[in-house]
Scaffold this motif. Structure first.
Motif, PDB file in Angstrom:
ATOM      1  N   ARG A   1     -10.759  84.476  25.204  1.00 25.76           N
ATOM      2  CA  ARG A   1     -10.141  84.250  26.515  1.00 25.76           C
ATOM      3  C   ARG A   1     -11.147  84.158  27.661  1.00 25.76           C
ATOM      4  O   ARG A   1     -10.761  83.946  28.802  1.00 25.76           O
TER       5      ARG A   1
ATOM      6  N   LYS B   1      -5.756  86.274  21.270  1.00 24.08           N
ATOM      7  CA  LYS B   1      -4.620  85.348  21.336  1.00 24.08           C
ATOM      8  C   LYS B   1      -4.903  84.008  20.665  1.00 24.08           C
ATOM      9  O   LYS B   1      -4.468  82.955  21.137  1.00 24.08           O
ATOM     10  N   GLN B   2      -5.607  84.058  19.548  1.00 20.17           N
ATOM     11  CA  GLN B   2      -5.925  82.825  18.836  1.00 20.17           C
ATOM     12  C   GLN B   2      -4.754  82.327  17.982  1.00 20.17           C
ATOM     13  O   GLN B   2      -4.645  81.120  17.747  1.00 20.17           O
TER      14      GLN B   2
ATOM     15  N   GLU C   1      -7.763  71.625  16.684  1.00 19.86           N
ATOM     16  CA  GLU C   1      -8.079  72.856  17.406  1.00 19.86           C
ATOM     17  C   GLU C   1      -9.464  72.750  18.038  1.00 19.86           C
ATOM     18  O   GLU C   1     -10.429  72.352  17.382  1.00 19.86           O
TER      19      GLU C   1
ATOM     20  N   TYR D   1       1.887  78.738  21.345  1.00 23.28           N
ATOM     21  CA  TYR D   1       2.004  78.233  22.718  1.00 23.28           C
ATOM     22  C   TYR D   1       1.933  76.705  22.708  1.00 23.28           C
ATOM     23  O   TYR D   1       2.741  76.024  23.364  1.00 23.28           O
TER      24      TYR D   1
ATOM     25  N   ARG E   1      -2.167  81.104  20.789  1.00 20.83           N
ATOM     26  CA  ARG E   1      -2.476  79.790  21.374  1.00 20.83           C
ATOM     27  C   ARG E   1      -1.819  78.674  20.576  1.00 20.83           C
ATOM     28  O   ARG E   1      -1.386  77.656  21.134  1.00 20.83           O
ATOM     29  N   LYS E   2      -1.737  78.851  19.245  1.00 20.48           N
ATOM     30  CA  LYS E   2      -1.114  77.838  18.401  1.00 20.48           C
ATOM     31  C   LYS E   2       0.390  77.777  18.627  1.00 20.48           C
ATOM     32  O   LYS E   2       0.977  76.692  18.712  1.00 20.48           O
TER      33      LYS E   2
ATOM     34  N   MET F   1      -6.374  77.287  26.570  1.00 18.47           N
ATOM     35  CA  MET F   1      -6.821  77.049  25.193  1.00 18.47           C
ATOM     36  C   MET F   1      -5.877  76.081  24.499  1.00 18.47           C
ATOM     37  O   MET F   1      -6.312  75.145  23.799  1.00 18.47           O
ATOM     38  N   SER F   2      -4.582  76.263  24.688  1.00 17.66           N
ATOM     39  CA  SER F   2      -3.596  75.375  24.069  1.00 17.66           C
ATOM     40  C   SER F   2      -3.708  73.961  24.624  1.00 17.66           C
ATOM     41  O   SER F   2      -3.546  72.974  23.885  1.00 17.66           O
TER      42      SER F   2
ATOM     43  N   THR G   1      -4.579  81.787  27.906  1.00 19.11           N
ATOM     44  CA  THR G   1      -4.052  81.302  26.631  1.00 19.11           C
ATOM     45  C   THR G   1      -3.610  79.848  26.717  1.00 19.11           C
ATOM     46  O   THR G   1      -3.909  79.033  25.841  1.00 19.11           O
TER      47      THR G   1
ATOM     48  N   ASP H   1       0.087  83.986  31.264  1.00 21.84           N
ATOM     49  CA  ASP H   1       0.089  85.104  30.321  1.00 21.84           C
ATOM     50  C   ASP H   1       0.819  86.263  30.978  1.00 21.84           C
ATOM     51  O   ASP H   1       0.797  86.407  32.208  1.00 21.84           O
TER      52      ASP H   1
ATOM     53  N   SER I   1      -2.153  75.250  34.485  1.00 15.72           N
ATOM     54  CA  SER I   1      -2.504  76.471  33.757  1.00 15.72           C
ATOM     55  C   SER I   1      -3.552  77.274  34.515  1.00 15.72           C
ATOM     56  O   SER I   1      -4.271  76.750  35.360  1.00 15.72           O
TER      57      SER I   1
END
Length: 401
Positions: A22, A259-260, A15, A266, A263-264, A83-84, A80, A167, A72
Motif C-alpha cells: 500500500r 490487501k493484495q 496484475e 475490488y 485488490r483483486k 492498485m486495482s 487499495t 478504504d 481514487s
C-alpha cells in the motif's frame, strides 16, 4: 458473469506486479502511467497540481456514449483502489482472451480515471493533504487544489456514473454475519432524509450487480456502508448533481495486511459494475437486492481474547479483551508499525476477532496491568507453550498478521 469469474482465474495476466503493497508513491504511479503513452487508446493529461506541486493525472479511455468517472486515493493512506486501477489499466491495454469484455466497454463507455487525487498524502501515507485538509470534506469551500480539480472535472465531464473509491477501517463487520466487511458498497445519499430518485436508484442497481459478482470471491463478507448524509462530501454532492455515484470501500480480510487479495476483489467489483453499465444489465436489478446487503457494524477486533481470568483487589472475574492494531508509518514511509491497544474489556460475546483465543484453555499473564486504550503487555500460554506475547503493544510472538 461466468466470463468474469474465468477472467479472475487468470488475474496474473494483467496484475501490475510493480505494486506489491500500500506504500507506493507518486513516482511509482507515474512509471505505470508512462507505458500508456505509447498506446493510442489512452489519452493522458495533467489535470492540475497538488499542494506540493505533484501532478494529478487524468486518463481517458473508450469511445462510448456512457461517461464513467472513477477517482481514487482522495485519502493518501487509502491505496487499495489505486492498485486495482493499475490492474484495470493493464487489462484495458492487453485484454488477451477477454477481448469481448474489453470491446464492450470501449464501444459503450468512455472512462475517465483519476488514479491518485491526493499524491501528497500518498507520499507520507496520510489521510489528509499537505494543507492538513480532508479533501473529502472540501467540496464546497474548495480550499484544496485537489478538491478544486476533482469538482472541476466532474462539472466538465458530466459523468453519468461515478465510482468513488476508498478504504475503510478493517474493524467494520458485514452486519451480524461474524465476518469482516472486506468490501463495503454504498449509493450515497443526496439529502438528509435519504431520498431515492432515479439517479441514486441507478447506483443502487449497479451495486446490486456488483454485490452478486463478488459474493463468489468473498461470500458474506460484503457490507452496506452507512448512508448518513454528509453535506461536505464529494460523493453525496455528485449524487445530487445527477451523477449516479457508487462508493466502494476496502476493509479487511484475514492474513491480507497489504490487501493484495482485496485488490483483486475490488477490481472484480469495479469491472462487474462497468460491464453492467455497458450492457445495461443493471436495469434488470432490484433495489431490494441492494438493501439486502447487511449494514456495516463495528463488531471486529484484530485480536479477541475470550473468557480471560483477571484479578483486582482480590476479586477474580472473567472478561473478554478486545485488541486493536494501530498503524503508524515508519520513517522509511514504506512500511508501518503495529501497536496493539486494549480497546475494549468486558462482555464481548457478540463481537468477533480476526484472531480469537479462548482463555478457558490457556493462561493469561499480565506483564503489566491491562488498561483500556493502553498498549497491551501480556503473555498467553498453556504451561510451557507460548501462543501469544505482546510487549508494550508490539507482537513479539504469535502467528498473526
Amino acid at each position: 458473469m461466468d466470463s468474469l469469474n474465468i477472467l479472475m482465474e487468470n488475474y496474473q495476466a494483467f496484475e501490475e506486479t510493480r505494486i506489491k503493497d500500500r506504500f507506493f508513491k507518486h513516482a511509482d504511479l507515474l512509471k505505470i502511467l508512462d507505458k500508456l503513452k505509447a498506446n493510442s487508446a489512452f489519452n493522458l493529461k495533467e489535470a492540475g497540481l497538488s499542494t506540493n506541486g505533484l501532478s494529478i493525472n487524468l486518463i481517458t479511455w473508450g469511445k462510448g456514449p456512457k461517461r464513467v468517472f472513477l477517482w481514487s486515493q482522495m485519502h493518501g493512506d487509502e491505496a487499495t483502489a489505486t492498485m486495482s486501477i493499475a490492474d484495470l489499466l493493464n487489462f484495458l491495454s492487453q485484454p488477451g482472451q477477454f477481448r469481448q469484455i474489453h470491446d464492450l466497454l470501449a464501444e459503450k463507455c468512455t472512462l475517465y480515471i483519476l488514479p491518485m487525487v491526493n499524491p501528497d498524502g500518498a507520499e507520507v501515507f496520510n489521510r489528509r493533504n499537505a494543507m492538513d485538509i480532508d479533501i473529502n470534506r472540501d467540496v464546497h469551500r474548495q480550499q484544496s487544489p485537489e478538491g478544486k480539480i476533482l469538482r472541476y472535472l466532474r462539472d466538465e465531464i458530466k459523468p453519468h456514473f461515478g465510482f468513488n473509491l476508498h478504504d475503510q477501517s478493517t474493524l467494520w463487520s458485514a452486519g451480524n454475519t461474524g465476518n469482516p466487511a472486506t468490501i463495503s458498497l454504498l449509493a450515497p445519499a443526496y439529502d438528509e432524509v435519504l431520498s431515492i430518485n432515479s439517479t441514486r436508484e441507478q447506483a443502487m442497481k449497479v451495486i446490486a450487480i456488483m454485490n452478486s459478482a463478488i459474493q463468489t470471491s468473498i461470500a458474506d463478507k460484503i457490507g452496506r456502508f452507512n448512508d448518513e448524509y454528509e453535506p461536505r462530501a464529494f460523493g453525496d454532492n455528485f449524487q445530487a448533481a445527477g451523477t449516479s455515484t457508487i462508493l466502494i470501500e476496502a476493509g479487511g480480510f484475514h492474513n491480507d495486511p497489504e490487501k493484495q487479495y482485496i485488490r483483486k476483489v475490488y477490481f472484480k467489483a469495479i469491472l462487474s459494475g462497468l460491464i453492467s453499465i455497458a450492457d445495461e444489465s443493471y436495469h434488470k436489478a432490484k433495489t431490494k437486492d441492494y438493501f439486502s446487503i447487511p449494514e456495516n457494524k463495528k463488531l471486529h477486533f484484530h485480536i479477541l481474547l475470550r473468557n480471560c481470568k483477571l484479578q483486582r483487589n482480590n476479586i477474580q472475574y472473567i472478561v473478554d479483551i478486545g485488541l486493536t492494531a494501530e498503524e503508524k508509518i515508519n520513517e522509511d514511509l514504506r512500511s508501518v508499525k503495529y501497536t496493539y491497544l486494549v480497546t475494549e474489556l468486558g462482555d464481548l460475546s457478540h463481537y468477533y476477532g480476526y484472531e480469537e483465543f479462548n482463555c478457558d484453555f490457556f493462561t493469561l499473564t499480565e506483564t503489566k496491568k491491562i488498561k483500556i486504550d493502553e498498549p497491551a503487555d501480556l503473555i498467553l500460554h498453556d504451561g510451557t507453550n507460548i501462543l501469544l506475547t505482546i510487549e508494550n503493544g508490539v507482537l513479539t510472538n504469535g502467528n498473526i498478521e
